[in-house]
Design a protein around this motif. Structure first.
Motif, PDB file in Angstrom:
ATOM      1  N   ASP A   1       0.846  -1.186   0.000  1.00 29.25           N
ATOM      2  CA  ASP A   1       0.000   0.000   0.000  1.00 29.25           C
ATOM      3  C   ASP A   1       0.887   1.244   0.000  1.00 29.25           C
ATOM      4  N   SER A   2       0.636   2.160  -0.917  1.00 30.59           N
ATOM      5  CA  SER A   2       1.541   3.287  -1.125  1.00 30.59           C
ATOM      6  C   SER A   2       0.783   4.596  -1.223  1.00 30.59           C
ATOM      7  N   LEU A   3       1.530   5.695  -1.078  1.00 33.02           N
ATOM      8  CA  LEU A   3       0.970   7.036  -1.208  1.00 33.02           C
ATOM      9  C   LEU A   3       1.860   7.835  -2.145  1.00 33.02           C
ATOM     10  N   VAL A   4       1.253   8.447  -3.157  1.00 30.63           N
ATOM     11  CA  VAL A   4       2.015   9.250  -4.111  1.00 30.63           C
ATOM     12  C   VAL A   4       1.439  10.663  -4.174  1.00 30.63           C
ATOM     13  N   ALA A   5       2.305  11.598  -4.547  1.00 27.08           N
ATOM     14  CA  ALA A   5       1.865  12.943  -4.906  1.00 27.08           C
ATOM     15  C   ALA A   5       1.958  13.055  -6.410  1.00 27.08           C
ATOM     16  N   ALA A   6       0.987  13.720  -7.022  1.00 25.65           N
ATOM     17  CA  ALA A   6       0.933  13.823  -8.481  1.00 25.65           C
ATOM     18  C   ALA A   6       0.792  15.272  -8.916  1.00 25.65           C
ATOM     19  N   TRP A   7       1.438  15.597 -10.040  1.00 23.27           N
ATOM     20  CA  TRP A   7       1.325  16.908 -10.657  1.00 23.27           C
ATOM     21  C   TRP A   7       1.012  16.736 -12.137  1.00 23.27           C
ATOM     22  N   PRO A   8       0.256  17.644 -12.739  1.00 21.65           N
ATOM     23  CA  PRO A   8       0.007  17.559 -14.181  1.00 21.65           C
ATOM     24  C   PRO A   8       1.317  17.636 -14.961  1.00 21.65           C
ATOM     25  N   THR A   9       1.427  16.842 -15.998  1.00 23.39           N
ATOM     26  CA  THR A   9       2.655  16.804 -16.800  1.00 23.39           C
ATOM     27  C   THR A   9       3.038  18.185 -17.310  1.00 23.39           C
ATOM     28  N   GLU A  10       2.050  18.991 -17.687  1.00 28.69           N
ATOM     29  CA  GLU A  10       2.359  20.308 -18.253  1.00 28.69           C
ATOM     30  C   GLU A  10       2.991  21.255 -17.235  1.00 28.69           C
ATOM     31  N   SER A  11       2.956  20.885 -15.945  1.00 27.83           N
ATOM     32  CA  SER A  11       3.587  21.721 -14.918  1.00 27.83           C
ATOM     33  C   SER A  11       5.105  21.525 -14.861  1.00 27.83           C
ATOM     34  N   TRP A  12       5.595  20.462 -15.486  1.00 29.33           N
ATOM     35  CA  TRP A  12       7.010  20.106 -15.341  1.00 29.33           C
ATOM     36  C   TRP A  12       7.935  21.232 -15.789  1.00 29.33           C
ATOM     37  N   ASP A  13       7.681  21.801 -16.968  1.00 29.59           N
ATOM     38  CA  ASP A  13       8.583  22.829 -17.511  1.00 29.59           C
ATOM     39  C   ASP A  13       8.690  24.029 -16.576  1.00 29.59           C
ATOM     40  N   ASP A  14       7.556  24.480 -16.065  1.00 26.19           N
ATOM     41  CA  ASP A  14       7.578  25.634 -15.149  1.00 26.19           C
ATOM     42  C   ASP A  14       8.322  25.295 -13.858  1.00 26.19           C
TER      43      ASP A  14
END
Length: 229
Positions: A101-114
């Motif tokens: 059982d795991s916990l992840v944080a996620a961000w939209p891919t388009e946020s990567w460049d910024d």
């Protein structure tokens, strides 16, 4: 699941960030619990997000053109993964599945460049991570090309206890469920071969194993075997 700045502050990846920078990242993050056996994303799927593992362990697998499944890496707490934008890809090259059982944080891919433009420290960590994975991939390719199977298995087990070993009364225990099939998929060999090797090691007192457990009792002997000493 909403995220809080304090969740990230203790992670080395974010240690150099100011509170303002962390708040900007936190505002776009979402938390997701991944039950054991469930996939965060699947090979070939559109890369809509990139992730940070906060708790648990993940196994990243790939299916080759001939249908063979291999485990390409294990994701540990504090690791970034799925950041395909940095690789110039629009899909995920593998499937990330929760080993526990795991916990992840996620961000939209388009946020990567910024993110990487505003946080050079994050960009450098991403480059370092890519370099480490490339180095490990080269090591595994060399092992599979030049070493007999028993040495390959020894190297794989030693890497596991280095990355995820916890000491107990009998030795170093890999702290997430690991099967003989998993080790076979890590080393490019068969389940039968891995079972034969581990059974031989158990008879020599080097390891102890169960259905989903593995304890290294004599790491020094395993290192000698891996290095062909």
């Amino acid at each position: 699941m909403a995220m809080d700045r304090s969740v990230f502050r203790s992670i080395p990846l974010f240690a150099a960030m100011s509170d303002t920078q962390l708040d900007l990242m936190t505002a776009q993050a979402s938390g997701r619990r991944i039950p054991q056996g469930e996939a965060v994303f699947e090979q070939g799927g559109p890369a809509k997000a990139f992730y940070l593992l906060l708790h648990g362990r993940l196994k990243v697998t790939q299916v080759t053109r001939d249908g063979q499944q291999i485990i390409v890496r294990v994701v540990h707490p504090g690791d970034l993964f799925g950041f395909t934008r940095a690789l110039g890809r629009h899909d995920y090259p593998g499937t990330a599945t929760a080993a526990v059982d795991s916990l992840v944080a996620a961000w939209p891919t388009e946020s990567w460049d910024d993110f990487v433009e505003e946080n050079p420290h994050l960009a450098m960590n991403a480059i370092r991570t890519i370099g480490q994975r490339l180095d490990e991939a080269h090591t595994r390719i060399r092992e599979m090309s030049t070493e007999e199977v028993e040495r390959r298995v020894a190297h794989a087990v030693l890497r596991l206890i280095d990355q995820a070993g916890k000491r107990d009364a009998t030795g170093m225990r890999i702290d997430f469920p690991i099967s003989r099939r998993d080790i076979a998929e890590m080393t490019g060999t068969t389940l039968h071969t891995v079972s034969r090797i581990l059974s031989a090691w158990e008879s020599r007192g080097m390891v102890e194993g169960g259905r989903q457990t593995l304890v290294v009792c004599d790491a020094a002997a395993l290192k000698r075997l891996a290095e062909n000493v």
